[in-house]
Design a protein around this motif. Structure first.
Motif, mmCIF file in Angstrom:
data_model
loop_
_atom_site.group_PDB
_atom_site.id
_atom_site.type_symbol
_atom_site.label_atom_id
_atom_site.label_comp_id
_atom_site.label_asym_id
_atom_site.label_seq_id
_atom_site.Cartn_x
_atom_site.Cartn_y
_atom_site.Cartn_z
ATOM 1 N N ILE A 2 1.038 -1.148 0.091
ATOM 2 C CA ILE A 2 -0.416 -0.288 0.082
ATOM 3 C C ILE A 2 0.572 1.356 0.001
ATOM 4 C CG2 ILE A 2 -1.688 1.441 1.238
ATOM 5 C CD1 ILE A 2 -2.053 -1.570 2.453
ATOM 6 N N ILE A 3 1.661 0.644 0.240
ATOM 7 C CA ILE A 3 2.623 2.524 0.836
ATOM 8 C C ILE A 3 3.488 2.779 -0.283
ATOM 9 C CG2 ILE A 3 5.034 2.924 2.041
ATOM 10 C CD1 ILE A 3 4.615 1.097 4.134
ATOM 11 N N ASN A 4 4.202 1.793 -1.298
ATOM 12 C CA ASN A 4 4.577 2.000 -2.505
ATOM 13 C C ASN A 4 3.562 2.449 -3.454
ATOM 14 O OD1 ASN A 4 6.583 1.399 -1.664
ATOM 15 N ND2 ASN A 4 6.719 -0.567 -2.265
ATOM 16 N N LYS A 5 2.215 1.932 -3.691
ATOM 17 C CA LYS A 5 1.134 1.740 -4.544
ATOM 18 C C LYS A 5 0.637 3.417 -4.677
ATOM 19 C CE LYS A 5 -3.389 0.913 -6.434
ATOM 20 N NZ LYS A 5 -3.263 0.881 -7.533
ATOM 21 N N TYR A 6 0.449 4.008 -3.587
ATOM 22 C CA TYR A 6 0.295 5.158 -3.540
ATOM 23 C C TYR A 6 1.108 6.279 -3.056
ATOM 24 C CZ TYR A 6 -4.633 3.037 -2.970
ATOM 25 O OH TYR A 6 -5.022 2.623 -3.461
ATOM 26 N N LYS A 7 2.849 5.929 -3.594
ATOM 27 C CA LYS A 7 3.821 6.914 -2.966
ATOM 28 C C LYS A 7 3.800 7.444 -1.479
ATOM 29 C CE LYS A 7 4.050 7.054 -7.852
ATOM 30 N NZ LYS A 7 3.237 6.647 -8.696
ATOM 31 N N LEU A 8 3.309 6.929 0.052
ATOM 32 C CA LEU A 8 3.471 7.163 0.746
ATOM 33 C C LEU A 8 5.019 7.673 1.226
ATOM 34 C CD1 LEU A 8 0.924 5.252 2.017
ATOM 35 C CD2 LEU A 8 0.447 7.834 1.484
ATOM 36 N N ARG A 9 4.727 8.294 2.311
ATOM 37 C CA ARG A 9 6.052 9.165 2.756
ATOM 38 C C ARG A 9 7.060 7.169 3.169
ATOM 39 N NH1 ARG A 9 4.424 13.451 6.518
ATOM 40 N NH2 ARG A 9 4.987 11.279 7.915
ATOM 41 N N HIS A 79 -9.086 4.789 10.950
ATOM 42 C CA HIS A 79 -8.295 6.111 10.235
ATOM 43 C C HIS A 79 -8.546 6.822 12.085
ATOM 44 C CE1 HIS A 79 -7.326 10.332 10.242
ATOM 45 N NE2 HIS A 79 -5.911 9.643 9.526
#
Length: 147
Positions: A2-9, A79
């Motif tokens: 998920i972190i990579n897919k949405y280009k998160l920090r 969240h």
């Protein structure tokens, strides 16, 4: 993923609590709360799933067939935030979180337990003591909340 897919920090912290069943949801809320107390102005997202496919029992032991009827697959996400700017959007506020642990007692530990039957089929066995044990756990949670 998920972190990579949405280009998160890149400084995002991820934790995997697999193999803990439905108790992982409560534990993850507790961990997220603790992290939010340490990291101001932050967010936490909890994604919790219950997948019983690996423990679907196809044998003949009655105590091991019951979980096939009780437990299903599902997922939920929440969240959590400690940002002041998110306060107006919040639907709920986390006021209390109580966790008591009874797993050190053998009766509690073995009331819902993965095991192999006489024919070599793996499944979840449920003890008849489960109602008394969950009642005791609920009682200790309510007692703890009252303090």
């Amino acid at each position: 993923m998920i972190i990579n897919k949405y280009k998160l920090r890149s400084n995002i912290k991820t934790l995997n609590l697999s193999g803990m069943g439905c108790s992982a949801s409560l534990i993850s809320v507790d961990v997220a709360r603790d992290l939010l107390q340490v990291y101001p102005n932050s967010n936490a997202v909890i994604v919790s799933t219950e997948i019983i496919t690996l423990n679907y029992y196809q044998g003949k032991e009655r105590a091991m067939l019951v979980p096939n009827c009780l437990f299903r697959m599902g997922a939920a996400a929440i969240h959590l935030s400690n940002r002041r700017s998110d306060r107006w959007r919040a639907k709920y506020k986390l006021c209390h979180l109580v966790r008591t642990h009874h797993g050190a007692e053998d009766k509690s530990y073995y009331c819902v337990y993965e095991q192999t039957d006489k024919e070599g089929q793996v499944g979840i066995s449920m003890s008849k003591d489960i109602t008394a044990i969950t009642g005791e756990a609920l009682k200790s949670n309510i007692t703890t909340t009252g303090n």
